[in-house]
Motif scaffolding. Structure first.
Motif, PDB file in Angstrom:
ATOM      1  N   MET A 213       0.822  -1.166   0.000  1.00 12.22           N
ATOM      2  CA  MET A 213       0.000   0.000   0.000  1.00 12.22           C
ATOM      3  C   MET A 213       0.881   1.249   0.000  1.00 12.22           C
ATOM      4  O   MET A 213       0.592   2.192  -0.718  1.00 12.22           O
ATOM      5  CB  MET A 213      -0.903  -0.021   1.224  1.00 12.22           C
ATOM      6  N   LEU A 214       1.924   1.218   0.764  1.00 14.47           N
ATOM      7  CA  LEU A 214       2.827   2.354   0.820  1.00 14.47           C
ATOM      8  C   LEU A 214       3.534   2.554  -0.520  1.00 14.47           C
ATOM      9  O   LEU A 214       3.731   3.679  -0.969  1.00 14.47           O
ATOM     10  CB  LEU A 214       3.844   2.165   1.940  1.00 14.47           C
ATOM     11  N   GLY A 215       3.879   1.454  -1.164  1.00 17.21           N
ATOM     12  CA  GLY A 215       4.543   1.543  -2.461  1.00 17.21           C
ATOM     13  C   GLY A 215       3.677   2.192  -3.522  1.00 17.21           C
ATOM     14  O   GLY A 215       4.162   2.993  -4.330  1.00 17.21           O
ATOM     15  N   ILE A 216       2.395   1.880  -3.540  1.00 17.51           N
ATOM     16  CA  ILE A 216       1.493   2.474  -4.518  1.00 17.51           C
ATOM     17  C   ILE A 216       1.257   3.944  -4.197  1.00 17.51           C
ATOM     18  O   ILE A 216       1.099   4.773  -5.084  1.00 17.51           O
ATOM     19  CB  ILE A 216       0.163   1.701  -4.563  1.00 17.51           C
ATOM     20  N   THR A 217       1.258   4.290  -2.928  1.00 14.28           N
ATOM     21  CA  THR A 217       1.107   5.692  -2.548  1.00 14.28           C
ATOM     22  C   THR A 217       2.330   6.499  -2.986  1.00 14.28           C
ATOM     23  O   THR A 217       2.205   7.610  -3.492  1.00 14.28           O
ATOM     24  CB  THR A 217       0.922   5.815  -1.031  1.00 14.28           C
ATOM     25  N   ALA A 218       3.512   5.937  -2.821  1.00 14.01           N
ATOM     26  CA  ALA A 218       4.738   6.641  -3.175  1.00 14.01           C
ATOM     27  C   ALA A 218       5.017   6.613  -4.672  1.00 14.01           C
ATOM     28  O   ALA A 218       5.620   7.546  -5.206  1.00 14.01           O
ATOM     29  CB  ALA A 218       5.916   6.016  -2.425  1.00 14.01           C
ATOM     30  N   TRP A 219       4.581   5.549  -5.356  1.00 20.00           N
ATOM     31  CA  TRP A 219       4.888   5.395  -6.779  1.00 20.00           C
ATOM     32  C   TRP A 219       3.653   4.914  -7.527  1.00 20.00           C
ATOM     33  O   TRP A 219       3.564   3.751  -7.924  1.00 20.00           O
ATOM     34  CB  TRP A 219       6.038   4.424  -6.941  1.00 20.00           C
ATOM     35  N   PRO A 220       2.656   5.785  -7.749  1.00 22.67           N
ATOM     36  CA  PRO A 220       1.418   5.359  -8.415  1.00 22.67           C
ATOM     37  C   PRO A 220       1.614   4.984  -9.879  1.00 22.67           C
ATOM     38  O   PRO A 220       0.775   4.306 -10.455  1.00 22.67           O
ATOM     39  CB  PRO A 220       0.490   6.571  -8.269  1.00 22.67           C
ATOM     40  N   ALA A 221       2.726   5.373 -10.479  1.00 20.77           N
ATOM     41  CA  ALA A 221       2.983   5.011 -11.876  1.00 20.77           C
ATOM     42  C   ALA A 221       3.205   3.508 -12.041  1.00 20.77           C
ATOM     43  O   ALA A 221       3.202   3.006 -13.165  1.00 20.77           O
ATOM     44  CB  ALA A 221       4.196   5.774 -12.390  1.00 20.77           C
ATOM     45  N   ALA A 222       3.367   2.794 -10.938  1.00 21.87           N
ATOM     46  CA  ALA A 222       3.555   1.343 -11.013  1.00 21.87           C
ATOM     47  C   ALA A 222       2.315   0.648 -11.552  1.00 21.87           C
ATOM     48  O   ALA A 222       2.405  -0.449 -12.074  1.00 21.87           O
ATOM     49  CB  ALA A 222       3.904   0.787  -9.635  1.00 21.87           C
TER      50      ALA A 222
END
Length: 69
Positions: free
Chosen positions: A1-10
């Motif tokens: 969840m934190l990863g998508i918040t920090a890098w939504p381009a994923a």
């Protein structure tokens, strides 16, 4: 969840549009982790299978393969 918040381009496709299948796989795996992580086991068999660890473990590599990286 934190990863998508920090890098939504994923969760975007090669052309920059939203990759809905990757988002579905990722959020399904996170939901299964939350359900099982708090110790809840659904009573109905279909829900129990859907939120078990095996399908969630299948969804994460499938979702990462869909990433444009």
């Amino acid at each position: 969840m934190l990863g998508i918040t920090a890098w939504p381009a994923a969760l975007s496709g090669p052309q920059g549009g939203a990759d809905h299948w990757a988002a579905i796989a990722l959020f399904w795996a996170m939901s299964a982790g939350f359900v099982r992580g708090v110790g809840f086991v659904p009573r109905h068999r279909a829900w129990r299978l859907m939120f078990s660890g095996a399908p969630a473990c299948w969804a994460l590599p499938w979702q990462q393969r869909a990433w444009p990286c």
